[in-house]
Design a protein around this motif. Structure first.
Motif, mmCIF file in Angstrom:
data_model
loop_
_atom_site.group_PDB
_atom_site.id
_atom_site.type_symbol
_atom_site.label_atom_id
_atom_site.label_comp_id
_atom_site.label_asym_id
_atom_site.label_seq_id
_atom_site.Cartn_x
_atom_site.Cartn_y
_atom_site.Cartn_z
ATOM 1 N N ILE A 25 -26.704 41.232 28.162
ATOM 2 C CA ILE A 25 -27.335 40.822 29.415
ATOM 3 C C ILE A 25 -26.956 41.784 30.533
ATOM 4 O O ILE A 25 -27.812 42.295 31.264
ATOM 5 C CB ILE A 25 -26.936 39.380 29.794
ATOM 6 C CG1 ILE A 25 -27.562 38.384 28.822
ATOM 7 C CG2 ILE A 25 -27.370 39.060 31.227
ATOM 8 C CD1 ILE A 25 -27.149 36.945 29.070
ATOM 9 N N ILE A 29 -29.615 45.098 30.450
ATOM 10 C CA ILE A 29 -30.574 45.096 31.553
ATOM 11 C C ILE A 29 -30.292 46.247 32.511
ATOM 12 O O ILE A 29 -31.208 46.945 32.970
ATOM 13 C CB ILE A 29 -30.530 43.748 32.293
ATOM 14 C CG1 ILE A 29 -31.031 42.628 31.372
ATOM 15 C CG2 ILE A 29 -31.365 43.798 33.569
ATOM 16 C CD1 ILE A 29 -30.937 41.244 31.973
ATOM 17 N N THR A 71 -34.936 40.720 33.967
ATOM 18 C CA THR A 71 -34.030 39.572 33.887
ATOM 19 C C THR A 71 -34.781 38.272 33.656
ATOM 20 O O THR A 71 -34.254 37.344 33.026
ATOM 21 C CB THR A 71 -33.201 39.464 35.186
ATOM 22 O OG1 THR A 71 -32.482 40.678 35.382
ATOM 23 C CG2 THR A 71 -32.214 38.312 35.122
ATOM 24 N N GLY A 75 -32.797 37.452 30.495
ATOM 25 C CA GLY A 75 -31.693 36.577 30.889
ATOM 26 C C GLY A 75 -31.840 35.192 30.308
ATOM 27 O O GLY A 75 -30.873 34.601 29.812
ATOM 28 N N ALA A 125 -23.846 36.486 35.546
ATOM 29 C CA ALA A 125 -24.829 36.767 36.596
ATOM 30 C C ALA A 125 -24.241 37.688 37.662
ATOM 31 O O ALA A 125 -24.894 38.650 38.105
ATOM 32 C CB ALA A 125 -25.307 35.463 37.229
ATOM 33 N N LEU A 128 -23.819 41.189 36.272
ATOM 34 C CA LEU A 128 -25.094 41.898 36.192
ATOM 35 C C LEU A 128 -25.443 42.529 37.542
ATOM 36 O O LEU A 128 -25.842 43.699 37.607
ATOM 37 C CB LEU A 128 -26.208 40.943 35.756
ATOM 38 C CG LEU A 128 -27.639 41.502 35.807
ATOM 39 C CD1 LEU A 128 -27.768 42.728 34.910
ATOM 40 C CD2 LEU A 128 -28.647 40.431 35.421
ATOM 41 N N LEU A 155 -32.313 38.292 42.768
ATOM 42 C CA LEU A 155 -31.843 38.595 41.420
ATOM 43 C C LEU A 155 -30.741 37.641 40.999
ATOM 44 O O LEU A 155 -30.760 37.093 39.888
ATOM 45 C CB LEU A 155 -31.342 40.037 41.358
ATOM 46 C CG LEU A 155 -30.689 40.480 40.038
ATOM 47 C CD1 LEU A 155 -31.693 40.409 38.892
ATOM 48 C CD2 LEU A 155 -30.123 41.881 40.162
ATOM 49 N N SER A 159 -30.960 34.604 38.095
ATOM 50 C CA SER A 159 -30.001 34.464 36.998
ATOM 51 C C SER A 159 -29.440 33.047 36.952
ATOM 52 O O SER A 159 -29.295 32.456 35.871
ATOM 53 C CB SER A 159 -28.864 35.482 37.163
ATOM 54 O OG SER A 159 -29.340 36.803 37.023
#
Length: 251
Positions: A25, A29, A71, A75, A125, A128, A155, A159
């Protein structure tokens, strides 16, 4: 409850599934978006068209918009995989019978699983977002401008919403007593979300609304539509806890 949290946290931190999925993840990404960023300076019109937001509007906003798009599906699938494993591993490993002999109720154990999952998801999250920022800086985007802050917020919000909306996988994995049941449910949710978006009803489909909200900067999804995520997740959690409370060994 504390005992259940410690046990489930120990299981999760030592599980290859959680580590590998977390890495996929975060780094997966981030590296995809960074690779696309490196391809921006191209003379190929077809490739430029495929890069979309990285070309227009470009910069940090375009980079983060691409990250939001990736995502949205990746995600959700990643969270669904970990959640499915958490709630099916007892059946796969044959340790479910031992849970009936310990003083903790099965509902408490299920609550501990969900709590640990949410903790892991929040860390993932945040990691990321941090990875995307670091790779963006390394990719030559320069200092983060003020107009990129909303994209970073969306973003992170996406998530977290994905983390919550993936909860039906827990119930499916429990009822089906299989990790495949949970993963299959997650994939079905992703497919149904894509269909709803194509049909123009994605805003009213709770599983598609978070991604639409994040990609469109909230224009095409109203607060009321986005709020539908809460009752759907609450229902999934309630059904999961109820299933664990009434869990039996004769099937």
């Amino acid at each position: 409850m504390i005992t259940g949290l410690v046990v489930e946290l120990t299981k999760l931190t030592h599980a290859a599934v959680a580590r590998v999925t977390g890495v996929l993840i975060v780094l997966g990404i981030s590296l995809i978006c960074s690779a696309m960023l490196l391809a921006v300076d191209t003379d190929d019109p077809q490739l430029a068209a495929k890069l979309g937001p990285l070309i227009d509007p470009g910069g940090w906003v375009g980079y983060l918009t691409v990250a939001i798009q990736v995502t949205g599906a990746a995600g959700l699938i990643g969270y669904g995989v970990v959640l499915s494993w958490l709630f099916s591993r007892e059946f796969a490993d044959g340790t479910i019978t031992g849970l009936f002999a310990i003083p903790l109720s099965r509902r408490t154990l299920a609550t501990a699983k969900l709590t640990v999952y949410l903790m892991w998801g929040l860390v993932t999250a945040l990691a990321l977002v941090l990875a995307l920022i670091l790779l963006g800086l390394a990719g030559g985007l320069g200092p983060i401008p003020p107009d990129a802050a909303p994209a970073i917020g969306r973003l992170l919000g996406l998530s977290i919403l994905n983390l919550v909306i993936a909860t039906p996988a827990a119930w499916a994995a429990t009822v089906g007593r299989s990790v495949l049941a949970g993963i299959g449910t997650t994939l079905a949710i992703v497919v149904a979300s894509q269909v709803s978006v194509i049909a123009g009803t994605g805003g009213w489909f709770p599983f598609a609304a978070p991604a639409l909200w994040a990609i469109s900067t909230g224009i095409t999804v109203t607060p009321a539509q986005l709020a539908l995520v809460a009752p759907v997740a609450a229902l999934a959690i309630t059904l999961t806890l109820r299933s664990w409370h009434h869990l039996q060994l004769d099937r």
